[in-house]
Design a protein around this motif. Structure first.
Motif, mmCIF file in Angstrom:
data_model
loop_
_atom_site.group_PDB
_atom_site.id
_atom_site.type_symbol
_atom_site.label_atom_id
_atom_site.label_comp_id
_atom_site.label_asym_id
_atom_site.label_seq_id
_atom_site.Cartn_x
_atom_site.Cartn_y
_atom_site.Cartn_z
ATOM 1 N N ASP A 49 0.827 -1.207 0.000
ATOM 2 C CA ASP A 49 0.000 0.000 0.000
ATOM 3 C C ASP A 49 0.861 1.256 0.000
ATOM 4 O O ASP A 49 0.601 2.201 -0.753
ATOM 5 N N GLU A 50 1.903 1.265 0.826
ATOM 6 C CA GLU A 50 2.811 2.412 0.888
ATOM 7 C C GLU A 50 3.518 2.607 -0.451
ATOM 8 O O GLU A 50 3.636 3.730 -0.936
ATOM 9 N N PHE A 51 3.991 1.525 -1.026
ATOM 10 C CA PHE A 51 4.704 1.589 -2.301
ATOM 11 C C PHE A 51 3.800 2.125 -3.404
ATOM 12 O O PHE A 51 4.183 3.019 -4.160
ATOM 13 N N LEU A 52 2.592 1.584 -3.506
ATOM 14 C CA LEU A 52 1.671 2.018 -4.554
ATOM 15 C C LEU A 52 1.242 3.465 -4.363
ATOM 16 O O LEU A 52 1.075 4.205 -5.338
ATOM 17 N N ASP A 55 2.979 6.227 -6.158
ATOM 18 C CA ASP A 55 2.643 6.436 -7.569
ATOM 19 C C ASP A 55 1.150 6.687 -7.752
ATOM 20 O O ASP A 55 0.602 6.469 -8.837
ATOM 21 N N ASN A 56 0.478 7.144 -6.669
ATOM 22 C CA ASN A 56 -0.966 7.408 -6.698
ATOM 23 C C ASN A 56 -1.769 6.201 -7.170
ATOM 24 O O ASN A 56 -2.701 6.331 -7.950
ATOM 25 N N MET A 57 -1.352 5.019 -6.731
ATOM 26 C CA MET A 57 -2.055 3.790 -7.055
ATOM 27 C C MET A 57 -2.522 3.144 -5.762
ATOM 28 O O MET A 57 -2.062 3.510 -4.679
ATOM 29 N N GLN A 58 -3.424 2.173 -5.904
ATOM 30 C CA GLN A 58 -3.894 1.433 -4.744
ATOM 31 C C GLN A 58 -4.455 0.093 -5.203
ATOM 32 O O GLN A 58 -4.699 -0.106 -6.383
ATOM 33 N N ILE A 59 -4.636 -0.804 -4.244
ATOM 34 C CA ILE A 59 -5.332 -2.058 -4.531
ATOM 35 C C ILE A 59 -6.810 -1.722 -4.591
ATOM 36 O O ILE A 59 -7.384 -1.204 -3.641
ATOM 37 N N ASP A 60 -7.435 -1.977 -5.744
ATOM 38 C CA ASP A 60 -8.851 -1.671 -5.935
ATOM 39 C C ASP A 60 -9.743 -2.848 -5.600
ATOM 40 O O ASP A 60 -10.911 -2.666 -5.272
ATOM 41 N N GLN A 61 -9.223 -4.043 -5.756
ATOM 42 C CA GLN A 61 -10.047 -5.229 -5.603
ATOM 43 C C GLN A 61 -9.189 -6.395 -5.147
ATOM 44 O O GLN A 61 -8.075 -6.577 -5.630
#
Length: 169
Positions: A49-52, A55-61
């Motif tokens: 989560d921190e890594f993503l 880059d303004n990303m996240q786990i969506d599903q």
């Protein structure tokens, strides 16, 4: 059960293993990614989560493929492989024409070490201890979906394709 994670946008590339991170973020850009077998612990999920987020990303599903342990044992311990070619068989679901022999070469089939019941049961224990808590971690964020994978390949695939988030290219 098995868990797959989906991150960002609507089109996905499949990424596997711990070394996926930098390469997948660079290669997928706006398309997103499917994570296969990672993270395996809540600690890894938090680091991911921190890594993503950088880059303004996240786990969506997160998708949990639900299969009871005895069905998994039957599926996995029944696998047999032709070592030279990688052709795969199953004692019950896709048996070779001649028991124990590859259909093409007639050479003996093997059972991989990881497919033996004692090894599998040890892996299941590790799963419940380390990976299963990820279900609650992602459920608390409202992003977990469960698929009944005991229903067979075709219905499971259809269910997976019907999830609106997933458009695999």
């Amino acid at each position: 059960s098995m868990i797959f994670f989906f991150s960002s946008r609507r089109r996905h590339t499949r990424c596997s293993g711990v070394s996926w991170a930098r390469r997948c973020v660079q290669e997928t850009g706006e398309r997103g990614m499917i994570l296969d077998g990672f993270p395996r612990t809540v600690e890894q999920a938090k680091k991911l989560d921190e890594f993503l987020a950088k880059d303004n990303m996240q786990i969506d599903q997160a998708i949990e493929f639900k299969v009871n342990d005895e069905d998994l044992v039957e599926r996995i311990t029944g696998r047999r492989v032709h070592q030279q070619s990688g052709r795969s068989y199953h004692l019950k679901y896709c048996p070779p024409q001649v028991a124990g022999l590859d259909d093409i070469t007639g050479e003996p089939l093997i059972q991989r070490k990881d497919d033996k019941e004692d090894v599998l049961r040890s892996r299941l224990n590790q799963y419940y201890e380390k990976t299963f808590p990820l279900i609650n971690y992602y459920a608390s964020r409202g992003i977990i979906q469960q698929i009944d994978a005991s229903q067979g390949i075709d219905p499971t695939w259809t269910t997976l394709q019907n999830l609106s988030l997933i458009h695999i290219s």
